[in-house]
Design a protein around this motif. Structure first.
Motif, short mmCIF file in Angstrom:
data_model
loop_
_atom_site.label_atom_id
_atom_site.label_comp_id
_atom_site.label_asym_id
_atom_site.label_seq_id
_atom_site.Cartn_x
_atom_site.Cartn_y
_atom_site.Cartn_z
N THR A 66 0.85 -1.19 0.00
CA THR A 66 0.00 0.00 0.00
C THR A 66 0.88 1.23 0.00
OG1 THR A 66 -0.11 0.08 2.41
CG2 THR A 66 -1.88 -1.14 1.29
N SER A 73 0.16 4.44 6.19
CA SER A 73 -0.52 3.84 5.06
C SER A 73 -1.68 4.73 4.64
CB SER A 73 -1.03 2.45 5.46
OG SER A 73 -1.63 1.81 4.37
N VAL A 74 -1.74 5.03 3.33
CA VAL A 74 -2.80 5.90 2.82
C VAL A 74 -3.42 5.27 1.57
CG1 VAL A 74 -1.76 8.03 3.71
CG2 VAL A 74 -1.19 7.25 1.41
N THR A 75 -4.49 5.85 1.09
CA THR A 75 -5.11 5.37 -0.14
C THR A 75 -4.26 5.81 -1.33
OG1 THR A 75 -6.42 7.36 -0.50
CG2 THR A 75 -7.41 5.62 0.87
N TRP A 76 -4.49 5.16 -2.47
CA TRP A 76 -3.77 5.55 -3.68
C TRP A 76 -4.13 6.98 -4.07
CZ3 TRP A 76 0.39 3.62 -5.63
CH2 TRP A 76 0.72 2.29 -5.36
N GLN A 77 -5.38 7.36 -3.91
CA GLN A 77 -5.81 8.72 -4.24
C GLN A 77 -5.02 9.75 -3.42
OE1 GLN A 77 -7.92 9.59 -6.67
NE2 GLN A 77 -7.61 11.76 -6.23
N THR A 78 -4.90 9.50 -2.13
CA THR A 78 -4.16 10.42 -1.25
C THR A 78 -2.69 10.46 -1.65
OG1 THR A 78 -5.69 10.03 0.58
CG2 THR A 78 -3.50 10.87 1.14
N ALA A 79 -2.10 9.31 -1.94
CA ALA A 79 -0.68 9.26 -2.32
C ALA A 79 -0.44 10.03 -3.62
CB ALA A 79 -0.24 7.81 -2.47
N GLU A 81 -2.27 12.44 -4.95
CA GLU A 81 -2.49 13.86 -4.70
C GLU A 81 -1.30 14.48 -3.97
OE1 GLU A 81 -6.23 14.13 -2.66
OE2 GLU A 81 -7.38 13.64 -4.48
#
Length: 170
Positions: A66, A73-79, A81
């Motif tokens: 992830t 750990s973050v979402t793909w959207q957050t990463a 951005e």
């Protein structure tokens, strides 16, 4: 579903070696080591250490699964951005030439393409170089001195089948 063998091409260098890959029957099944395709004209079943290790790039116990930002750990959207915002800030503060990419010979051909699109097309920097170019520098000099051109003079099979090879150095 049962495991099946797929014939494919090694993605590392430009030789284009044939590879046999066993597709696992389930996503949780281990990935079997690859083997060289004995019928492929580029390598006749032989693989270098990179090609032989392809399965390790697909499944690994210590592989990051992830995205992480600041150790969390973050979402793909957050990463995406976060990275986009940081790139935009550097370009605003220092220009696109503040970025330079030095790509490793260990990454896949597709990854080279994406990195070049990111650097040249999105960020707008021409500062991209690769270990592959530098790694081949001695071969380039040898080819130019021996054959007058930076091209591979023949395929390996020609060398194995010839009765006489004459190399002339000018």
């Amino acid at each position: 579903m049962t495991a099946r063998i797929e014939k494919t091409t090694c993605p590392y260098c430009g030789v284009g070696c044939g590879v046999n890959f066993t597709v696992p029957s389930a996503a949780t099944d281990p990935v079997e080591p690859v083997s060289g395709d004995r019928d492929h004209p580029a390598n006749f079943g032989r693989l270098c250490v990179k090609g032989s290790s392809l399965a390790q790039t697909i499944q690994s116990d210590d592989r990051l699964l992830t995205p992480m930002v600041n150790g969390e750990s973050v979402t793909w959207q957050t990463a995406v951005e976060t990275v986009s915002e940081k790139i935009a800030q550097v370009v605003k503060d220092h220009s696109s030439d503040a970025f330079a990419f030095y790509l490793s010979g260990q990454i896949l051909t597709e990854d080279y393409y994406v990195a070049n699109k990111l650097a040249k097309g999105f960020i707008g920097t021409a500062n991209v170089d690769t270990n592959s170019r530098l790694c081949m520098a001695s071969a380039v000099v040898g080819y130019k001195r021996a054959f007058g051109s930076d091209t591979v003079p023949c395929n390996y099979e020609d060398l194995e089948l010839c009765d006489l090879l004459i190399m002339v150095d000018f």
